[in-house]
Design a protein around this motif. Structure first.
Motif, PDB file in Angstrom:
ATOM      1  N   SER A 132     -38.871  48.861   0.719  1.00 47.89           N
ATOM      2  CA  SER A 132     -37.691  49.413   0.044  1.00 47.89           C
ATOM      3  C   SER A 132     -37.044  48.389  -0.882  1.00 47.89           C
ATOM      4  O   SER A 132     -36.544  48.751  -1.945  1.00 47.89           O
ATOM      5  CB  SER A 132     -36.690  49.963   1.051  1.00 47.89           C
ATOM      6  OG  SER A 132     -36.162  48.923   1.834  1.00 47.89           O
ATOM      7  N   TRP A 135     -39.029  57.240  -6.084  1.00 49.26           N
ATOM      8  CA  TRP A 135     -40.127  56.668  -5.298  1.00 49.26           C
ATOM      9  C   TRP A 135     -40.612  57.685  -4.259  1.00 49.26           C
ATOM     10  O   TRP A 135     -41.811  57.851  -4.067  1.00 49.26           O
ATOM     11  CB  TRP A 135     -39.681  55.365  -4.636  1.00 49.26           C
ATOM     12  CG  TRP A 135     -40.710  54.770  -3.737  1.00 49.26           C
ATOM     13  CD1 TRP A 135     -40.626  54.611  -2.382  1.00 49.26           C
ATOM     14  CD2 TRP A 135     -41.998  54.250  -4.109  1.00 49.26           C
ATOM     15  NE1 TRP A 135     -41.768  54.034  -1.895  1.00 49.26           N
ATOM     16  CE2 TRP A 135     -42.628  53.801  -2.933  1.00 49.26           C
ATOM     17  CE3 TRP A 135     -42.671  54.145  -5.316  1.00 49.26           C
ATOM     18  CZ2 TRP A 135     -43.907  53.234  -2.934  1.00 49.26           C
ATOM     19  CZ3 TRP A 135     -43.952  53.579  -5.317  1.00 49.26           C
ATOM     20  CH2 TRP A 135     -44.554  53.142  -4.150  1.00 49.26           C
ATOM     21  N   SER A 136     -39.691  58.379  -3.617  1.00 48.41           N
ATOM     22  CA  SER A 136     -40.085  59.408  -2.638  1.00 48.41           C
ATOM     23  C   SER A 136     -40.937  60.472  -3.305  1.00 48.41           C
ATOM     24  O   SER A 136     -41.943  60.923  -2.746  1.00 48.41           O
ATOM     25  CB  SER A 136     -38.854  60.056  -2.011  1.00 48.41           C
ATOM     26  OG  SER A 136     -38.152  59.127  -1.241  1.00 48.41           O
ATOM     27  N   THR A 142     -44.962  61.451  -2.589  1.00 47.79           N
ATOM     28  CA  THR A 142     -45.470  62.778  -2.217  1.00 47.79           C
ATOM     29  C   THR A 142     -46.690  63.142  -3.042  1.00 47.79           C
ATOM     30  O   THR A 142     -47.513  63.947  -2.617  1.00 47.79           O
ATOM     31  CB  THR A 142     -44.402  63.891  -2.388  1.00 47.79           C
ATOM     32  OG1 THR A 142     -44.031  63.969  -3.755  1.00 47.79           O
ATOM     33  CG2 THR A 142     -43.203  63.652  -1.500  1.00 47.79           C
ATOM     34  N   ASP A 181     -42.744  51.143   4.796  1.00 42.33           N
ATOM     35  CA  ASP A 181     -41.695  51.838   4.034  1.00 42.33           C
ATOM     36  C   ASP A 181     -40.395  51.038   4.060  1.00 42.33           C
ATOM     37  O   ASP A 181     -39.756  50.839   3.025  1.00 42.33           O
ATOM     38  CB  ASP A 181     -41.420  53.235   4.609  1.00 42.33           C
ATOM     39  CG  ASP A 181     -42.480  54.255   4.232  1.00 42.33           C
ATOM     40  OD1 ASP A 181     -43.325  53.965   3.357  1.00 42.33           O
ATOM     41  OD2 ASP A 181     -42.463  55.353   4.828  1.00 42.33           O
ATOM     42  N   SER A 191     -34.790  55.238  -5.310  1.00 45.64           N
ATOM     43  CA  SER A 191     -35.435  55.622  -4.054  1.00 45.64           C
ATOM     44  C   SER A 191     -35.859  57.096  -4.066  1.00 45.64           C
ATOM     45  O   SER A 191     -36.894  57.449  -3.523  1.00 45.64           O
ATOM     46  CB  SER A 191     -34.527  55.323  -2.858  1.00 45.64           C
ATOM     47  OG  SER A 191     -33.308  55.995  -2.994  1.00 45.64           O
ATOM     48  N   GLN A 192     -35.064  57.960  -4.735  1.00 44.05           N
ATOM     49  CA  GLN A 192     -35.447  59.374  -4.843  1.00 44.05           C
ATOM     50  C   GLN A 192     -36.722  59.527  -5.669  1.00 44.05           C
ATOM     51  O   GLN A 192     -37.605  60.316  -5.331  1.00 44.05           O
ATOM     52  CB  GLN A 192     -34.334  60.215  -5.489  1.00 44.05           C
ATOM     53  CG  GLN A 192     -33.067  60.296  -4.688  1.00 44.05           C
ATOM     54  CD  GLN A 192     -32.057  59.232  -5.129  1.00 44.05           C
ATOM     55  OE1 GLN A 192     -32.429  58.129  -5.549  1.00 44.05           O
ATOM     56  NE2 GLN A 192     -30.786  59.537  -5.000  1.00 44.05           N
TER      57      GLN A 192
END
Length: 146
Positions: A21, A34-35, A39, A17, A31-32
């Motif tokens: 990045s 990608w998160s 999930t 992780d 990044s949000q």
């Protein structure tokens, strides 16, 4: 196939992780975003009975469920004056209405899905490499094969 093997690779996931990045920053996703993609991604090991030919793959079957949410994240970032992750950003309110009604916007979803699938598979390959380097791949494959 249980998820016990995934519980055993938490430290490798954290390392990948961190290293990944920078790859995410150069992608079309924030990044949000990608998160959110992560999930909806499940990692599986194909052919775990043979560590030589076994391969970690990203199962992205659930990505379609989060694509509308990706658009929401982008529009919120756009509303706050930030730049969206990609240069093919949404055309705003009218496009989101059209998309909700199934009129147009499908092409952008295809592009988002393909980009997410490619990036998550790249992540899976990176994770497999990390496990191989740490001498853990055979054990993880054995656990996945059970």
């Amino acid at each position: 196939m249980g998820t016990e093997w995934t519980d055993r690779i938490v430290s490798e996931r954290m390392t990948v992780d961190r290293e990944f990045s920078t790859r995410v920053q150069s992608s079309r996703f924030s990044s949000q975003e990608w998160s959110l993609i992560m999930t909806a991604t499940e990692f599986e090991i194909e052919n775990p009975d043979d560590p030589e030919t076994a391969r970690m793959v990203a199962n992205t079957d659930k990505i379609d469920q989060i694509l509308p949410e990706l658009e929401n994240v982008r529009s919120q970032v756009g509303a706050m004056g930030g730049a969206p992750g990609g240069d093919d950003s949404s055309g705003g309110f009218l496009d989101s209405i059209k998309g909700a009604l199934g009129m147009g916007g499908g092409g952008s979803h295809d592009a988002e899905r393909e980009a997410a699938e490619a990036l998550t598979q790249e992540y899976a390959e990176e994770l497999q490499s990390r496990l191989e380097e740490n001498g853990r791949w055979e054990g993880i494959c054995a656990t996945a094969a059970e």
